[in-house]
Write a protein that holds these residues in place. Structure first.
Motif, mmCIF file in Angstrom:
data_model
loop_
_atom_site.group_PDB
_atom_site.id
_atom_site.type_symbol
_atom_site.label_atom_id
_atom_site.label_comp_id
_atom_site.label_asym_id
_atom_site.label_seq_id
_atom_site.Cartn_x
_atom_site.Cartn_y
_atom_site.Cartn_z
ATOM 1 N N UNK A 193 31.036 134.138 28.294
ATOM 2 C CA UNK A 193 30.194 135.330 28.454
ATOM 3 C C UNK A 193 30.662 136.117 29.670
ATOM 4 N N UNK A 194 31.003 135.415 30.753
ATOM 5 C CA UNK A 194 31.430 136.136 31.949
ATOM 6 C C UNK A 194 32.683 136.955 31.666
ATOM 7 N N UNK A 195 33.666 136.376 30.983
ATOM 8 C CA UNK A 195 34.877 137.184 30.751
ATOM 9 C C UNK A 195 34.596 138.332 29.787
ATOM 10 N N UNK A 196 33.694 138.110 28.832
ATOM 11 C CA UNK A 196 33.288 139.205 27.933
ATOM 12 C C UNK A 196 32.636 140.341 28.742
ATOM 13 N N UNK A 197 31.751 139.987 29.673
ATOM 14 C CA UNK A 197 31.091 140.998 30.498
ATOM 15 C C UNK A 197 32.115 141.754 31.346
ATOM 16 N N UNK A 198 33.065 141.013 31.932
ATOM 17 C CA UNK A 198 34.093 141.665 32.765
ATOM 18 C C UNK A 198 34.868 142.689 31.944
ATOM 19 N N UNK A 199 35.142 142.328 30.689
ATOM 20 C CA UNK A 199 35.845 143.278 29.801
ATOM 21 C C UNK A 199 35.007 144.526 29.558
ATOM 22 N N UNK A 200 33.700 144.307 29.242
ATOM 23 C CA UNK A 200 32.823 145.457 28.972
ATOM 24 C C UNK A 200 32.811 146.405 30.165
ATOM 25 N N UNK A 253 32.932 148.913 38.491
ATOM 26 C CA UNK A 253 33.463 147.812 39.294
ATOM 27 C C UNK A 253 32.589 146.577 39.110
ATOM 28 N N UNK A 254 33.210 145.430 39.013
ATOM 29 C CA UNK A 254 32.486 144.170 38.842
ATOM 30 C C UNK A 254 31.721 143.837 40.123
ATOM 31 N N UNK A 255 30.442 143.509 39.964
ATOM 32 C CA UNK A 255 29.615 143.088 41.100
ATOM 33 C C UNK A 255 29.102 141.691 40.797
ATOM 34 N N UNK A 256 29.002 140.854 41.829
ATOM 35 C CA UNK A 256 28.523 139.483 41.567
ATOM 36 C C UNK A 256 27.201 139.464 40.800
ATOM 37 N N UNK A 257 26.299 140.436 41.094
ATOM 38 C CA UNK A 257 24.990 140.420 40.450
ATOM 39 C C UNK A 257 25.108 140.551 38.925
ATOM 40 N N UNK A 258 26.166 141.238 38.458
ATOM 41 C CA UNK A 258 26.345 141.393 37.013
ATOM 42 C C UNK A 258 26.581 140.043 36.342
ATOM 43 N N UNK A 259 27.147 139.113 37.124
ATOM 44 C CA UNK A 259 27.436 137.781 36.596
ATOM 45 C C UNK A 259 26.185 136.988 36.248
ATOM 46 N N UNK A 260 25.032 137.395 36.764
ATOM 47 C CA UNK A 260 23.780 136.686 36.427
ATOM 48 C C UNK A 260 23.567 136.669 34.920
ATOM 49 N N UNK A 261 24.039 137.737 34.265
ATOM 50 C CA UNK A 261 23.834 137.817 32.816
ATOM 51 C C UNK A 261 24.712 136.832 32.048
ATOM 52 N N UNK A 262 25.642 136.158 32.763
ATOM 53 C CA UNK A 262 26.477 135.139 32.107
ATOM 54 C C UNK A 262 25.913 133.747 32.337
ATOM 55 N N UNK A 263 24.780 133.653 33.033
ATOM 56 C CA UNK A 263 24.169 132.343 33.261
ATOM 57 C C UNK A 263 23.243 131.978 32.098
ATOM 58 N N UNK A 264 23.023 130.642 31.957
ATOM 59 C CA UNK A 264 22.159 130.180 30.866
ATOM 60 C C UNK A 264 21.660 128.777 31.195
ATOM 61 N N UNK A 265 20.518 128.389 30.619
ATOM 62 C CA UNK A 265 20.093 126.991 30.761
ATOM 63 C C UNK A 265 21.172 126.108 30.126
ATOM 64 N N UNK A 266 21.490 124.983 30.772
ATOM 65 C CA UNK A 266 22.577 124.126 30.280
ATOM 66 C C UNK A 266 22.375 123.768 28.807
#
Lengths: 411, 411
Positions: A95-102, A109-122
């Motif tokens: 998901x993180x690499x997909x978001x970086x592509x989008x 510009x990529x911001x660390x906060x955007x990476x929150x959307x790549x998190x998920x319950x294990x």
């Protein structure tokens, strides 16, 4: 299996937006044969979301959250769902690499906060989001299922009606809940209940009446292993009810009275025109709200001022003077007048006092005359309608459509 | 003090209706300075309603229920509220005799089941219901307040925005939140935002725009120690906004465009008539929804069929043939025709294609012509309206009222 819906967002608790998504999600659950016994709404507040989710999981097998999946600090649903289900939050590298592509495509510009959307319950599965950045989540743990969906309409709707519906449907392996609503006009709710008696106590299908303005809706709901079994339960009960209530059942599900009446007119090959005073165009407006109305509806005259009743409809000055504009006599002349002037098979007329005060002729608020002129002459009905000005006008338009419907059926 | 809202109704859990009342109630709470941290929805099931109410009372000082107060066997809120608050259910004799009077006037025989609506938790105060039979209930016990409101819109809204809002406002002892909504037509939301600029960032009062069908509503909300202080905050900001937006602000709070336009006509001493095709009576219906409309509005003609445009309004056959019914030329002849026939100062006409498909003349869905004939001649505007058939008709009626309003202001 039963499910609960938890809507997340402080704007919902402030009444700034109406929660249409919860209704959509509830429809999807019903269509999949899942029972929904509770819906909750909570603001953007970590402890409260977690508490609400834990309570929901204590009652239900499946909990679906809507909203709070964005990247900002008040988007807390992902974290709360992990905590409520006792799972750690982990990063999904795909998901993180997909978001970086989008974001690269959008030149943001990529911001660390955007990476929150790549998190998920294990262990969560990702529900792809074709119209936004935050994916949906499907989490199975400890015999419970947690589903998290994003709040923006263009992201929520395709997921809810698409992949989530498909997956939920597979869970119930064919068990369906089928509903049909019978629409009834011309009888009050208590009268409908009295006529139906024991039928209302039926447990499968269940039968529930809902009072609507000048209508009663009767919802029949059957649970069964599959759609065919559900239909077999609904069919005979619906037939019984239609037999008891007769013509008062004008339609089913999304039918409106105006559509039902126009369909009947099309079947009879009949044309119609309308003369309105107190309803001020409402009857014509309702009829023309139906696509294809022009096949039957030719036109209407809103004779609001007394002079207009004479000049546009040919109501005689003598009748107006002797009986006042709110009278059976004037209603009948309006109906015959509009029928002649528009050259239609039927002419409907409404005159009355919608309030807020008694009229110049001393006629009370709510007194209404409805006349229907047809090939066999003209008939007129008196009604004493209640409620606000809006209610009285709405009810008058309802009785006018019904009077025409009855006249066609009896003709 | 904090409050929770509990909506009651199986139809909500099946997604058959959207819970707009919960949003309205949440707005009222916010306006009264009360915090709302949770909203719940539960079906027509006694134990579940009681459980939901008990949980709500365990968290909140005030619990407001919506729905389930009718006379039928699935109306359980009254009973559940009494049980959740640990109070017996008692009969209110005043309410019962009031109900008996209502049904006598309606000529409906009294049934024992109707008497359920006269029951209440012991000690409850009655909130009168001007538009229906089931009264609202205000119950204080053990330091908690329970409030039960009926579900039908015409009964719920006046109570929620009237007596309940007043009582809740008094509870918060003078710390007031005062809101005013400015109603704007003829400008889109982004245009309004661009014109207002920094004003939107104001923190007290806050300024929030809400897009409505063919309108923008701007809600100003001030918090202060008392009403006078709140008014002092609101007044200058409102004046600034009105200065910037000018005539586009047609009214405030509950004003409707039809009322604002009729008020203007009364001020000018002007009379009006309406000729409608695609809106099918909607413009006339909106104008006559305003009490006292007869002072200005004389009548309308719904010339739905092309023949009716000629026979009832005198639109020339040549114009119809040369330009098709959906044309600027036909709109102008309709406006002058209705103005002459009704002998009014102004004549408004609407013709267009509301869909669902292109018309016989190939005119696209949404193409609309609005003409206004007045003392100084006739003007016409072309609009390409978007949305469903209902949207297009609604927007067309909006532009028709606006066109008349602008013509009066400029005359």
């Amino acid at each position: 299996m039963n499910a609960e819906i938890v809507s997340v967002g402080s704007e919902l608790l402030l009444g700034q937006i109406v929660d249409t998504h919860a209704a959509t999600m509830a429809q999807v659950l019903a269509e999949c044969g899942l029972t929904c016994q509770r819906r909750s709404t909570v603001g953007d507040h970590m402890e409260r979301i977690v508490a609400t989710l834990k309570e929901a999981f204590s009652r239900a097998d499946i909990v679906i959250t809507i909203g709070g999946l964005g990247p900002t600090s008040d988007d807390l649903t992902r974290d709360a769902l992990a905590e409520a289900m006792g799972l750690p939050l982990v990063l999904d590298r795909d998901v993180e690499s997909h978001l970086r592509e989008i974001f690269a495509v959008r030149r943001i510009a990529w911001l660390p906060v955007l990476g929150r959307q790549a998190e998920k319950p294990a262990g969560a599965e990702i529900i792809p989001n074709a119209n936004g950045t935050a994916p949906g989540l499907w989490v199975e743990a400890n015999g419970k299922i947690g589903i998290a969906l994003p709040g923006p309409k263009s992201e929520f709707l395709p997921m809810a009606r698409g992949e989530v519906r498909d997956r939920l449907g597979r869970l119930t392996r064919g068990a369906v809940i089928l509903s049909r609503t019978l629409r009834i006009a011309g009888l009050g709710e208590s009268r409908v209940e009295a006529l139906l008696g024991d039928i209302l106590a039926s447990s499968n299908p269940t039968v529930a009446p809902y009072a609507q303005p000048a209508e009663v809706h009767l919802r029949l709901t059957a649970s069964a292993e599959d759609k065919m079994q559900a239909e077999k339960l609904l069919g005979p009960l619906e037939a019984d009810i239609r037999h008891i209530l007769g013509n008062a059942v004008y339609g089913a599900d999304d039918d409106t009275l105006e559509k039902a009446v126009l369909d009947l007119a099309v079947a009879f090959g009949a044309s119609v025109s309308v003369a309105e005073s107190m309803t001020g165009g409402l009857v014509a407006q309702r009829l023309t709200s139906v696509p294809g109305a022009s096949e039957c509806f030719k036109g209407g005259i809103v004779s609001y001022a007394a002079e207009a009743k004479a000049s546009l409809l040919g109501v005689s000055e003598a009748t107006l003077a002797a009986h006042t504009p709110v009278s059976a006599e004037v209603a009948m002349e309006m109906a015959t007048g509009v029928r002649e002037r528009l050259g239609t098979d039927w002419g409907i007329a409404v005159t009355g006092n919608a309030g807020p005060t008694s009229d110049a002729g001393g006629r009370p608020v709510g007194l209404t005359y409805i006349a229907v002129a047809g090939p066999d002459g003209v008939s007129v009905h008196e009604h004493q309608l209640r409620g606000s000005r809006e209610d009285v006008r709405q009810r008058a338009s309802q009785w006018a459509l019904l009077a025409w419907r009855n006249a066609m059926i009896e003709s």
